[in-house]
Design an enzyme around this catalytic site. Structure first.
Site, PDB file in Angstrom:
ATOM      1  N   PRO A   1       0.819  -1.209   0.000  1.00  0.00           N
ATOM      2  CA  PRO A   1       0.000   0.000   0.000  1.00  0.00           C
ATOM      3  C   PRO A   1       0.859   1.267   0.000  1.00  0.00           C
ATOM      4  CG  PRO A   1      -0.804  -1.584   1.604  1.00  0.00           C
ATOM      5  CD  PRO A   1       0.519  -2.096   1.125  1.00  0.00           C
ATOM      6  N   GLU A   2       0.598   2.153  -0.953  1.00  0.00           N
ATOM      7  CA  GLU A   2       1.315   3.414  -1.050  1.00  0.00           C
ATOM      8  C   GLU A   2       0.366   4.552  -0.689  1.00  0.00           C
ATOM      9  OE1 GLU A   2       4.458   3.543  -1.470  1.00  0.00           O
ATOM     10  OE2 GLU A   2       4.973   1.576  -2.268  1.00  0.00           O
TER      11      GLU A   2
ATOM     12  N   LYS B   1       2.694   7.533   4.286  1.00  0.00           N
ATOM     13  CA  LYS B   1       1.966   6.265   4.260  1.00  0.00           C
ATOM     14  C   LYS B   1       1.482   5.849   5.649  1.00  0.00           C
ATOM     15  CE  LYS B   1       5.364   4.209   2.007  1.00  0.00           C
ATOM     16  NZ  LYS B   1       6.144   3.165   1.297  1.00  0.00           N
TER      17      LYS B   1
ATOM     18  N   ARG C   1      14.068  -3.074  -7.784  1.00  0.00           N
ATOM     19  CA  ARG C   1      12.674  -2.768  -8.085  1.00  0.00           C
ATOM     20  C   ARG C   1      12.462  -2.764  -9.599  1.00  0.00           C
ATOM     21  NH1 ARG C   1       9.662  -0.340  -3.876  1.00  0.00           N
ATOM     22  NH2 ARG C   1      10.892   0.106  -2.008  1.00  0.00           N
TER      23      ARG C   1
END
Length: 270
Positions: free
Chosen positions: A2-3, A58, A260
């Site tokens: 979750p960002e 966040k 990433r």
């Protein structure tokens, strides 16, 4: 993971159901998250009124009479509102009761947290060094340009640094850089003022559009209403390595940066 858009979506989904209400119970089924949940919260929270609910980067911040609960969703966490008669599932680790409604936290991988700060929450060790909010007034092209001077790291890594700006995770960095026409491997210090204007504009646009769509669902995330986000259906480059660029039709290039996935168009991004 979750960002910012997913956390903002969660905040908007749960806060109308609990804001202004008093905690009647806190049930901790699994205290061993990324950091242990303070067990004394089970005695401290009941009777306290939720004065405000907000987001910093966040992190979700729930402000009560005597302090603030800090919640992070980690890699796979989610919050949802349930009725008292709904039984918890295996990965539902704590319930914050507000009378006839419960704020329930689920986290299969247990990298999230529930912490407590009795003092100034913005001086908490997890928050005090954070950069500006990307949707706030302090995140400007001039700010980005000045912070990027003499920086040799790639621009994608630069905008994902929470000390520079919060909440620009991997998905949104890929998308924003594509829209701005900037290669993710370009050195941050090589950005012109015009590039900074484009990038700030497109970071704001991508994040705001994702919030409107309820976030991006790739694995575990669901919003506060238990529903997935739909921004994944609008992704231009992320997860599309090798597919045709939607602008020039040439294959998108996929590389690894800091372990990433990074996807960009060698033609459209300079």
């Amino acid at each position: 993971m979750p960002e910012l858009p997913e956390v903002e979506t969660t905040l908007r989904g749960v806060s109308p159901h609990i804001l202004g209400r008093k905690v009647t119970d806190l049930v901790i089924r699994q205290p061993r998250l990324r950091w242990p949940i303070p067990l004394e919260l089970s005695e401290q929270l009941p009777g306290q009124q939720l004065k405000a609910a907000s987001r910093r980067g966040k992190y979700l911040l729930l402000s009560f009479n005597t302090g603030t609960a800090l919640i992070h969703l980690g890699m796979s966490g989610s919050l949802r509102i349930v009725k008292p008669e709904e039984p918890p599932l295996f990965h539902d680790h704590f319930d914050m009761h507000f009378g006839n409604r419960i704020l329930r936290y689920c986290d299969p991988r247990r990298f999230g947290c529930l912490l407590w700060e009795a003092g100034d929450i913005h001086q908490h060790a997890l928050l005090r060094d954070l950069g500006p909010e990307p949707l706030g007034d302090d995140f400007t092209p001039a700010y980005l340009y000045e912070r990027s001077r003499k920086r040799t790291q790639a621009i994608k890594q630069f905008i994902m640094d929470s000390k520079i700006v919060v909440g620009v995770g991997n998905i949104y960095a890929n998308e924003s850089l594509f829209m701005a026409g900037i290669k993710p491997i370009r050195k941050a210090g090589a950005l012109s003022r015009h590039m900074c204007e484009d990038l700030v504009r497109d970071i704001r646009f991508v994040l705001q559009r994702s919030i409107t769509q309820g976030g991006t669902t790739l694995r575990d995330f669901v919003g506060g209403d238990g529903k997935p986000g739909y921004f994944q259906q609008q992704l231009l480059v992320y997860g599309r390595g090798g597919e045709a660029c939607k602008t020039c039709q040439k294959p998108l290039k996929e590389i690894r940066m800091n372990d990433r996935t990074t996807v960009y168009c060698v033609t459209c991004q300079q």
